[in-house]
Design a protein around this motif. Structure first.
Motif, mmCIF file in Angstrom:
data_model
loop_
_atom_site.group_PDB
_atom_site.id
_atom_site.type_symbol
_atom_site.label_atom_id
_atom_site.label_comp_id
_atom_site.label_asym_id
_atom_site.label_seq_id
_atom_site.Cartn_x
_atom_site.Cartn_y
_atom_site.Cartn_z
ATOM 1 N N TYR A 76 43.011 76.459 -1.108
ATOM 2 C CA TYR A 76 42.685 77.796 -1.142
ATOM 3 C C TYR A 76 41.552 78.204 -0.464
ATOM 4 N N LEU A 77 41.377 79.415 0.022
ATOM 5 C CA LEU A 77 40.087 79.963 0.682
ATOM 6 C C LEU A 77 38.952 80.027 -0.322
ATOM 7 N N LEU A 96 30.950 76.565 6.649
ATOM 8 C CA LEU A 96 31.774 77.538 6.336
ATOM 9 C C LEU A 96 33.052 76.986 5.645
ATOM 10 N N PRO A 97 34.065 77.904 5.418
ATOM 11 C CA PRO A 97 35.357 77.307 4.782
ATOM 12 C C PRO A 97 36.079 76.525 5.772
ATOM 13 N N GLU A 98 35.890 77.092 7.351
ATOM 14 C CA GLU A 98 36.609 75.974 8.240
ATOM 15 C C GLU A 98 36.043 74.700 8.474
ATOM 16 N N ASN A 99 34.851 74.361 7.786
ATOM 17 C CA ASN A 99 34.616 72.806 7.904
ATOM 18 C C ASN A 99 35.072 72.150 6.639
ATOM 19 N N ILE A 100 35.865 72.768 5.690
ATOM 20 C CA ILE A 100 36.209 72.012 4.347
ATOM 21 C C ILE A 100 37.796 71.768 4.465
ATOM 22 N N SER A 284 39.659 73.456 -10.095
ATOM 23 C CA SER A 284 38.519 73.032 -9.590
ATOM 24 C C SER A 284 37.739 74.119 -9.187
ATOM 25 N N ILE A 285 38.036 75.227 -8.939
ATOM 26 C CA ILE A 285 37.223 76.439 -8.793
ATOM 27 C C ILE A 285 36.430 76.636 -9.839
#
Length: 404
Positions: A76-77, A96-100, A284-285
């Protein structure tokens, strides 16, 4: 008319792979327990704490809110953004989220990274003692593991000079954990700075930094290799929720890496498992948003247990150990007991022999150090209640006193 079944031929890949020795020993311990034997299992790296209630509540809320559908492959974003916030807060790292990429446990994140980077014949420098699955992941990718052994005198830590000396044109990857499973060693800022200097001179080499025990740290400062700017793009940092948040059964891990590597890991995951469980991700969030208070409470207990076990093994001849700076294991060198014989005349020739002797005589389960690249050692988990630890090491002391 009877039909003769053709002989089963499994792949070379699966035949070459070893079963996880921590899981194998846990199976043996459970088998004895099923016979009614009181076995104390110190073989499994699992917190004995319940997942904090606020995380459980978030999972229940996620169910009520209808989070029951497929999830995006990388997670999830909102969770990936929460992980970026965690890296900024705890590690002074900007992602950034794109790295995760969120995976079904840190183990999958590690495997994704290895499979994304290793071709047949590529060499992987593995800091030894190492977690049991590193070598098998490299084998699965058809790479070649090159173990680098840290010494007991240096807290089992591999030095930057050892790494420099081991690099060849075939070296593609370095793998290590800090805090370390199985030794509990924690790399200092100076030690990682020296490693970063070596890695920076070899831009074709990447490093998998396994930080799953980050919060279980008894020395205060946790340092991430990716904090050194000159190597940040060469580092894949792996972490998760199982240890610091006592969420082993939830199976949520993640990695942070440069965008191209993260995309490669996402591609692999898309063909194997797709996205991680929706409910576990929502929980987890909440874990990350709740901070580290629950982890800090657990760490206080782990530190007390470490000190308890260190005091207990002082009275056990034949055990030589470091003082773990993190995680929840004791990894003594037991080679001083090799050559001794049991009451039935069997010789203790290896740590594996000793582990089986302790399981059958003391009914205490430990793991043979050979599985971690250190055949002179045994690994004991200290993630057990104080009374269990006292009883376990009392039994061990009694059983070892029987050896001739």
């Amino acid at each position: 008319m009877s039909v003769t079944a053709a002989p089963l031929v499994l792949s070379d890949r699966i035949n070459a792979m070893q079963e996880s020795q921590t899981i194998a020993m846990a199976k043996k311990a459970r088998a004895l327990a099923a016979e009614g034997i009181d076995v104390i299992s110190l073989s499994f790296g699992e917190p004995d704490f319940q997942t904090p209630q606020y995380i459980k509540d978030a999972a229940k809320q996620a169910l009520d809110e209808g989070y029951t559908f497929y999830t995006p492959v990388p997670g999830y974003l909102e969770l990936r953004q929460a992980i970026c916030d965690k890296f900024r807060r705890d590690n002074q790292l900007e992602y950034l989220p794109e790295n995760i990429v969120v995976s079904t446990g840190a183990k999958q994140a590690l495997a994704n990274a290895v499979l994304s980077l290793i071709n047949p014949g590529d060499e992987v420098l593995v800091f030894s003692p190492y977690w049991v699955s590193y070598e098998e992941m490299v084998r699965l990718a058809e790479g070649v593991s090159i173990p680098l052994m840290g010494t007991l005198e240096n807290d089992y830590k591999v030095t930057a000079a050892q790494v420099e000396a081991a690099i060849t044109p075939r070296t593609r990857l370095i793998m290590y954990s800090s805090p370390c499973n199985p030794t509990g060693a924690v790399f200092s800022r100076d030690e990682l700075a020296a490693l970063a200097a070596v890695v920076a001179r070899h831009p074709h080499i990447h490093v998998v930094a396994d930080e799953i025990y980050e919060y279980i740290n008894f020395v205060g400062e946790h340092v991430s290799l990716a904090q050194f700017d000159e190597v940040k793009d060469q580092v894949i940092t792996v972490n998760g929720f199982s240890k610091g948040y006592a969420m082993t059964g939830w199976r949520v891990g993640y990695l942070a890496a440069r965008r191209e590597i993260a995309a490669a890991c996402e591609k692999i995951q898309s063909q194997i498992t797709s996205g991680t469980c929706s409910i576990a991700q929502r929980a987890s969030i909440a874990a990350l948003e709740g901070g580290r208070a629950s982890a800090d409470e657990m760490v206080a207990a782990y530190r007390r247990r470490r000190d308890l076990v260190l005091a207990l093994v002082q009275d056990i001849p034949g055990f030589r150990t470091n003082v773990p700076s993190g995680a929840f294991y004791l990894f003594p060198d037991v080679s001083g007991l090799f050559g001794r014989t049991t009451a039935t005349g069997e010789t203790i020739a290896t740590a594996a022999d000793l582990a089986m002797y302790l399981l059958n005589d003391a009914h205490v389960a430990a793991v043979d150090g050979a599985a971690f690249g250190a055949p002179d050692c045994l690994r004991f988990s200290t993630a057990a209640a104080d009374d269990k630890l006292r009883e376990a090491f009392a039994r061990i002391k009694t059983s070892l006193a029987k050896l001739k």
